[in-house]
Scaffold this motif. Sequence first.
Motif, PDB file in Angstrom:
ATOM      1  N   ILE A 139       0.848  -1.190   0.000  1.00  0.00           N
ATOM      2  CA  ILE A 139       0.000   0.000   0.000  1.00  0.00           C
ATOM      3  C   ILE A 139       0.884   1.241   0.000  1.00  0.00           C
ATOM      4  CG2 ILE A 139      -1.752   1.304   1.278  1.00  0.00           C
ATOM      5  CD1 ILE A 139      -2.616  -1.369   2.535  1.00  0.00           C
ATOM      6  N   SER A 140       1.922   1.213   0.817  1.00  0.00           N
ATOM      7  CA  SER A 140       2.821   2.366   0.868  1.00  0.00           C
ATOM      8  C   SER A 140       4.223   1.923   1.258  1.00  0.00           C
ATOM      9  CB  SER A 140       2.308   3.401   1.867  1.00  0.00           C
ATOM     10  OG  SER A 140       3.208   4.484   1.945  1.00  0.00           O
ATOM     11  N   GLN A 141       5.206   2.525   0.591  1.00  0.00           N
ATOM     12  CA  GLN A 141       6.613   2.249   0.843  1.00  0.00           C
ATOM     13  C   GLN A 141       7.017   2.648   2.273  1.00  0.00           C
ATOM     14  OE1 GLN A 141       9.220   0.377  -0.660  1.00  0.00           O
ATOM     15  NE2 GLN A 141       8.555   1.420  -2.516  1.00  0.00           N
ATOM     16  N   THR A 145       6.701   3.644  10.918  1.00  0.00           N
ATOM     17  CA  THR A 145       8.036   4.174  11.197  1.00  0.00           C
ATOM     18  C   THR A 145       8.850   4.054   9.924  1.00  0.00           C
ATOM     19  OG1 THR A 145       8.946   2.047  11.860  1.00  0.00           O
ATOM     20  CG2 THR A 145       8.004   3.384  13.620  1.00  0.00           C
ATOM     21  N   ALA A 146       9.993   4.757   9.878  1.00  0.00           N
ATOM     22  CA  ALA A 146      10.819   4.768   8.662  1.00  0.00           C
ATOM     23  C   ALA A 146      11.228   3.357   8.239  1.00  0.00           C
ATOM     24  CB  ALA A 146      12.060   5.624   8.888  1.00  0.00           C
TER      25      ALA A 146
ATOM     26  N   ARG B  22      11.224  21.538   3.926  1.00  0.00           N
ATOM     27  CA  ARG B  22      10.136  21.709   2.961  1.00  0.00           C
ATOM     28  C   ARG B  22       9.173  20.503   2.993  1.00  0.00           C
ATOM     29  NH1 ARG B  22       8.771  26.547   2.033  1.00  0.00           N
ATOM     30  NH2 ARG B  22       9.769  27.725   0.379  1.00  0.00           N
ATOM     31  N   LEU B  23       9.743  19.293   2.983  1.00  0.00           N
ATOM     32  CA  LEU B  23       8.887  18.097   3.004  1.00  0.00           C
ATOM     33  C   LEU B  23       8.067  18.031   4.286  1.00  0.00           C
ATOM     34  CD1 LEU B  23      11.240  15.353   1.527  1.00  0.00           C
ATOM     35  CD2 LEU B  23       9.375  16.553   0.373  1.00  0.00           C
ATOM     36  N   ALA B  38       4.423   9.046   4.528  1.00  0.00           N
ATOM     37  CA  ALA B  38       5.602   8.816   3.694  1.00  0.00           C
ATOM     38  C   ALA B  38       6.492  10.063   3.663  1.00  0.00           C
ATOM     39  CB  ALA B  38       5.191   8.430   2.275  1.00  0.00           C
ATOM     40  N   LEU B  39       5.876  11.228   3.473  1.00  0.00           N
ATOM     41  CA  LEU B  39       6.683  12.444   3.379  1.00  0.00           C
ATOM     42  C   LEU B  39       7.286  12.834   4.727  1.00  0.00           C
ATOM     43  CD1 LEU B  39       5.175  14.868   0.765  1.00  0.00           C
ATOM     44  CD2 LEU B  39       6.918  13.117   0.546  1.00  0.00           C
TER      45      LEU B  39
END
Lengths: 166, 250
Positions: A139-141, A145-146, B22-23, B38-39
Amino acid sequence: MVNPSPDIDIIWDWMKQVEDPEIPVLNVLDLGIVRSIAWSPEQVLEISITPTYSGCPAMKTIETDIGEILEENGITRYQIKTVLAPAWTTDWMSEEGRLKLHQVGIAPPVGVSADKGLLMGKIRTVRCPICGSEDTSMISQFGSTACKALYRCENCLEPFDHFKCI
Amino acid sequence: MQKELFDYILRLADNSLIHGQRLAEWCGHGPVLEEDIALSNTALDFIGQATNLYKYAAELEGQDRDEDQIAFLRDADAYFNLILLEQPNGDYAFTMARQFLFTMWYYLVLEQLTNSKDSFLSGFAQKSIKEVKYHVIHSRDWILRMGDGTEESHQRIQSAFDSIWEYTPEMFEMDDLEKQMSEQGIGVDLLALRPTWRSQVEAVLQEATLTTPADAWGHSGGKRGRHSEHLGFILADMQYLQRAYPGAKW
Ligand SMILES: [Zn+2]
């Protein structure tokens, strides 16, 4: 009476008590972020740790927690150093750590980190930690958490986290 | 102190910090929750990388400044980031176009820096490139999705590339400092990276049914502290707390 300079092996063992604050089921040895422990000639304990990600907000807590364990065991002269090289890789995660992740519903890293195919759009199969199906989609990379990506199982329809390979 | 190396490290660090800042502005404003996360994660990677670089710069300088003072107590003319990175976020297409063009370039730069004769820089690059790989993948996916998407998404991402293109030549500019660092085996020959960057970018844009803009005039000056009007506003926002309450800590 505490031994003033315990053996390095004993100190390694203490590290099992230091949890990752973001995934508390893992300790710092499961993650492989403690790189070295040694007594300096001046009898100062030197511990090197390495971050999983450059901006990992857990590093400060981990450093504090390591210090606390050392002090509880009577060690007052120590130095905890953060090193960047060699860069942390999921390949350093212990087998026990991978199993623990699986048990709490996080799909452990798959494959080897040096695989460059990912950059070319290659997709790896990630097995659903709940039903075991290989029919899963990303769904998302970037997940909670990172270090994690967000996946969904097309078989049992449950969303789950995947500890990505770096 | 090695003044040249210090300045070179600041260029890299300022790129990371300003880009991360900025992100981070997207936090709470992302188009969907997953992108918001994600950002924010990506911003954290860049701010973490900046911290590592500023720490090293402080070490090289050998005075009493730490990484926070270097970041929070310099004015715009002492910031050396690319002008590209201080441009306002615009819509999601613009942010992704900037992210894609920058990280495609940064990946190539880090790849070279892994062989730097400066052992800190080489370790830093080996660490950071793993993170930037995911930033490239993330933004490339969005370029493909928007370019080969609806009429509106196509038009938005195409006009993002058209308007941002004039900020890309600065990435490859070799001034005296870049040349010196490259000749010493510490830095990177940026000009040599240009054909690879161009062809890789072109391949993705083509797949996304987009047109790669032609090279023409480009902005310049960021590396020497001459910025667009936007940087001052970023710094005002970012530095306010440390300026108002010097030395404040969490
Ligand atoms: Zn399932």
